[in-house]
Every structure is written in structure tokens, then in C-alpha cells.
Write a protein that holds these residues in place. Structure first.
Motif, short mmCIF file in Angstrom:
data_model
loop_
_atom_site.label_atom_id
_atom_site.label_comp_id
_atom_site.label_asym_id
_atom_site.label_seq_id
_atom_site.Cartn_x
_atom_site.Cartn_y
_atom_site.Cartn_z
N GLU A 1 -0.13 6.91 -22.55
CA GLU A 1 -0.22 7.52 -21.22
C GLU A 1 -1.62 8.10 -20.99
N ARG B 1 -1.31 0.44 -12.43
CA ARG B 1 -2.25 1.52 -12.21
C ARG B 1 -3.63 0.97 -11.91
N ARG B 2 -4.43 1.80 -11.27
CA ARG B 2 -5.82 1.47 -10.97
C ARG B 2 -6.65 1.50 -12.25
N LEU C 1 -0.05 1.35 -6.98
CA LEU C 1 -0.76 1.62 -8.22
C LEU C 1 -0.91 3.11 -8.45
N THR C 2 -0.78 3.52 -9.71
CA THR C 2 -1.02 4.91 -10.09
C THR C 2 -2.51 5.16 -10.15
N HIS C 3 -2.98 6.26 -9.56
CA HIS C 3 -4.39 6.63 -9.58
C HIS C 3 -4.55 7.83 -10.51
N ALA C 4 -4.53 7.58 -11.82
CA ALA C 4 -4.73 8.66 -12.79
C ALA C 4 -6.20 9.06 -12.80
N GLN D 1 -4.21 -4.83 -12.94
CA GLN D 1 -3.67 -3.63 -12.29
C GLN D 1 -2.18 -3.78 -12.00
#
Length: 281
Positions: free
Chosen positions: A92, A139-140, A4-7, A134
Motif C-alpha cells: 500500500e 491508481r495513478r 483511479l486512486t490519487h495517492a 493504471q
């Protein structure tokens, strides 16, 4: 959950962006660190999404969902999830968040953030739903505590306890709304400082502040008034525990002109900066 992406949002104050203010924001480009919008307002095409893209070109944006109803016993709304996935891909955003709530029963949808009864089975259901979202988004996400007006018999978790367990199971984060904590304290006697202390230090990714109103002796989370002194104090306590974080000022009803809202935003920026300096010392 490692895929997962942690933006992340920039630490500091953000502001909720509502449709009456979008044109002014694009024309004036006010000094705001980041904006948060309700995801569902941008599921369609046309001018709204074009305006959001223009805002996103100039500022970080957070998508805050109000419609998935992750705690509903009904299956997850896959159409809603697909629309959210498309919006995330297009904008995004720096962050995506949802609520710890339910909103559907067979044949009926409730346009509200109804609190999840914290009973056996709730954690497993919520974890499955958060994992599904998720995975779909790659992503988170953050999950927000909600305001409550009734208590349920036989509850086995506190809300912070449930959120902490959800974080441990899914790798999601917490969006801590300190106004909701205070509303629950007034209505149900919940100890907001105990709730803050029950959350793991690294679990909270964002904080919300807002105003409430008293109607017929009940505190209602209207987002229609300035932030109260007790909520400012809870923000201080939360930042002292969790460190510098993105903090959002929300306003949804009795919406003032943008200039007036920016005055309260500057009060938030001053407070967040002051607390951050104390934490860093």
C-alpha cells in the motif's frame, strides 16, 4: 480515469532506501519523512519483503519501478505487471512510479533505461501502456524523465512536451528528475529551464535529485556522487514553479554509510524547507 486512486506522498524530503541500509534503518528509525525503493527488488518473498513491510509500518513508502519498459515496441510484460500489482496490494505505497523508457526487443531484455525515440506513434504507444498499468493497479502513476546520451534523427517532441501530452491523455503524473535534466543539458544541449517551463504546473507529483559523474567527457547519471550545485539550482527553479512537493535524494553507487547519507539528506530537507517557505510567502 476518475476511478483511479490519487495517492500522495508528504511534501518534503525523502530518501532512497537500498538494501545495505535496511537493517540500520529498522534499528535506528532515523528522522526521514518517507522512503523510496525499487519495486523489482521486492517481487520475491523472504527477508526483503518482510523488511519492507516493517519499514512500511513506520514510514510512508514509494515504489519506483525500473523494469516495465513502457516505451518498448514489444507487448507489455504481463508477468512483471502482475508482480507489481501484488506488491502494491501488499505494501500500500504512497506513490508508484515508472520511467519514460524502453528495454525490450524480441528475445532480449536490456537492464537499462533506454530513451524512447520521440517520433510519431510514440505518444499513442506510451498512452496505451500507461493506461494499462493504471487500470491494473487502480491508481495513478508518475512517469520519470530519463537521462539521454544520444539524440535521434526526426524527433517530433521534446521530452517535457511528450510528458505533458501523456499526462493530458492518461491522467498520469510526472516524476521530474532534475539531475537527468542537467545531464541532458551537458550531453545534448537541452535547456533544463525550458523543460521545466514546458510542464503544466499541476502535472508534477514528485522530484528526484541525485549526483552524476563525468567519464570520458560524458556526463553519466550514476547516482554515485553528491548532488552538484547546478542540480540544486534546478531543484530551486522546479519548486518555485511547481510549489512544495515530495523531493527524493537518490544514491545507488559508491553507497556511503547511512550516517553520511543522512547528512546529505538533511541538506536536502533544509533546502526544500527554505524554498517551500519562499513559495508560500
Amino acid at each position: 480515469m476518475n476511478t483511479l486512486t490519487h495517492a500522495v506522498l508528504p511534501p518534503g524530503a525523502g530518501l532512497g532506501l537500498r538494501s545495505p541500509h535496511v537493517a540500520d534503518v529498522l534499528a535506528q528509525r532515523p528522522d526521514v519523512a518517507w522512503w523510496e525503493v525499487h519495486s523489482e527488488n521486492y517481487f520475491g518473498g523472504g527477508q526483503p519483503i518482510a523488511q519492507l513491510e516493517a519499514v512500511r509500518a513506520a514510514y510512508p513508502v514509494s515504489l519506483h519501478g525500473v523494469g516495465l519498459g513502457l516505451g518498448s515496441a514489444e507487448p507489455l510484460d504481463l508477468v512483471h505487471l502482475a508482480q507489481l500489482k501484488a506488491l502494491v496490494a501488499r505494501i500500500e505505497p504512497a506513490m508508484v512510479s515508472e520511467h519514460l523508457c524502453w528495454n525490450r526487443v524480441p528475445g532480449r531484455f536490456f537492464n537499462d533505461l533506454l530513451p524512447v525515440p520521440r517520433i510519431d506513434g510514440a505518444l499513442a504507444l506510451l498512452a496505451d501502456r500507461v493506461d494499462a498499468v493504471q487500470t491494473a493497479l487502480g491508481r495513478r502513476i508518475l512517469i520519470e524523465n530519463v537521462s539521454r546520451y544520444v539524440a535521434f534523427d526526426g524527433e517530433t517532441y521534446g521530452e517535457a512536451e511528450l510528458l505533458a501530452a501523456l499526462v493530458a491523455r492518461t491522467g498520469c503524473g510526472v516524476l521530474l528528475d532534475v539531475n537527468n535534466l542537467y545531464v541532458n543539458a551537458l550531453n545534448l544541449g537541452v535547456d533544463p529551464l525550458a523543460e521545466i517551463a514546458s510542464l503544466p504546473v499541476d502535472s508534477v507529483g514528485e522530484i528526484h535529485v541525485a549526483g552524476f559523474e563525468i567519464r570520458d567527457g560524458v556526463a553519466i547519471d550514476t547516482h554515485g556522487a553528491p548532488v552538484s550545485a547546478p542540480v540544486w539550482a534546478l531543484l530551486d527553479a522546479a519548486l518555485a514553479r511547481f510549489g512544495p512537493l515530495p523531493v527524493l535524494l537518490e544514491r545507488d553507487t559508491h553507497l556511503p554509510p547511512l550516517a553520511e547519507l543522512l547528512d546529505e539528506y538533511r541538506r536536502l530537507t533544509a533546502r526544500v524547507g527554505t524554498v517551500a517557505e519562499v513559495v508560500a510567502c
